[in-house]
Design a protein around this motif. Structure first.
Motif, mmCIF file in Angstrom:
data_model
loop_
_atom_site.group_PDB
_atom_site.id
_atom_site.type_symbol
_atom_site.label_atom_id
_atom_site.label_comp_id
_atom_site.label_asym_id
_atom_site.label_seq_id
_atom_site.Cartn_x
_atom_site.Cartn_y
_atom_site.Cartn_z
ATOM 1 N N LEU A 57 28.637 2.647 -24.077
ATOM 2 C CA LEU A 57 27.598 3.247 -23.254
ATOM 3 C C LEU A 57 27.257 2.337 -22.065
ATOM 4 N N GLU A 58 27.172 1.043 -22.317
ATOM 5 C CA GLU A 58 26.892 0.100 -21.238
ATOM 6 C C GLU A 58 28.019 0.082 -20.208
ATOM 7 N N LYS A 59 29.274 0.140 -20.683
ATOM 8 C CA LYS A 59 30.421 0.137 -19.779
ATOM 9 C C LYS A 59 30.458 1.385 -18.909
ATOM 10 N N ASN A 60 30.048 2.517 -19.487
ATOM 11 C CA ASN A 60 30.156 3.803 -18.798
ATOM 12 C C ASN A 60 28.805 4.331 -18.324
ATOM 13 N N ALA A 61 27.881 3.447 -18.037
ATOM 14 C CA ALA A 61 26.517 3.846 -17.679
ATOM 15 C C ALA A 61 26.467 4.733 -16.437
ATOM 16 N N LYS A 62 27.374 4.533 -15.508
ATOM 17 C CA LYS A 62 27.347 5.320 -14.268
ATOM 18 C C LYS A 62 28.052 6.667 -14.408
ATOM 19 N N ASN A 63 28.812 6.830 -15.471
ATOM 20 C CA ASN A 63 29.521 8.082 -15.716
ATOM 21 C C ASN A 63 28.661 8.945 -16.634
ATOM 22 N N THR A 64 27.923 9.872 -16.059
ATOM 23 C CA THR A 64 26.958 10.677 -16.816
ATOM 24 C C THR A 64 27.628 11.467 -17.926
ATOM 25 N N VAL A 65 28.747 12.103 -17.640
ATOM 26 C CA VAL A 65 29.428 12.921 -18.654
ATOM 27 C C VAL A 65 29.872 12.057 -19.826
ATOM 28 N N MET A 66 30.464 10.922 -19.526
ATOM 29 C CA MET A 66 30.919 10.023 -20.584
ATOM 30 C C MET A 66 29.727 9.479 -21.372
ATOM 31 N N SER A 67 28.663 9.116 -20.693
ATOM 32 C CA SER A 67 27.465 8.604 -21.363
ATOM 33 C C SER A 67 26.892 9.643 -22.320
ATOM 34 N N LEU A 68 26.808 10.884 -21.864
ATOM 35 C CA LEU A 68 26.290 11.948 -22.726
ATOM 36 C C LEU A 68 27.196 12.178 -23.930
#
Length: 153
Positions: free
Chosen positions: A93-104
């Motif tokens: 989640l920290e790595k992909n914080a800017k990717n909304t779809v991936m975070s969700l």
């Protein structure tokens, strides 16, 4: 090799005790302390590896205590442990914080995992949580004897 201060050494020992890989620990040290170190230097702080055979007693005790706390109630296969998976989800989640779809997607996966969606546990009960069938000991004995008699025939 970089000369490390005491807090960095403690951080490395504890991260390794929590089953992070030397590469992950090296990256974390760079993020947290701004110190670039190699995996080989990190491995010197793992008493379970040959490279860490000369680690001081103080760090060995810290490692063992941290590992014990981390593994308390856990099984030997980390991925089978919910706590371990939650930590991995958090890192992703920290790595992909800017990717909304991936975070969700990661948040959904974690919620399903913590909610027990991926277990095969089943609880079978009757109405309002009552037992499916209530039978007295005498009735049970009678049914067993009938089944035994039927089996003998």
């Amino acid at each position: 090799m970089a000369t490390l201060k005491e807090p960095v050494k403690i951080f490395i020992v504890q991260a390794l005790a929590c089953r992070d890989t030397p590469q992950e620990v090296a990256e974390l040290v760079k993020q947290e302390y701004g110190v670039k170190i190699e995996r080989s230097q990190v491995a010197l702080y793992d008493p379970t590896k040959a490279a860490g055979k000369n680690l001081s007693k103080k760090f060995i005790e810290l490692f063992n205590e941290t590992r014990k706390k981390f593994d308390e109630g856990l099984i030997d296969i980390p991925i089978a442990n919910k706590h371990y998976r939650m930590r991995k989800y958090d890192k992703l989640l920290e790595k992909n914080a800017k990717n909304t779809v991936m975070s969700l997607s990661i948040l959904k996966q974690a919620a399903e995992d913590i909610g027990g969606k991926y277990t095969n546990r089943q609880e079978i009960t009757g109405k309002d949580g009552q037992p499916l069938m209530s039978i007295s000991d005498a009735e049970l004995d009678k049914r067993i004897k009938e089944a035994e008699a039927k089996a003998r025939q």
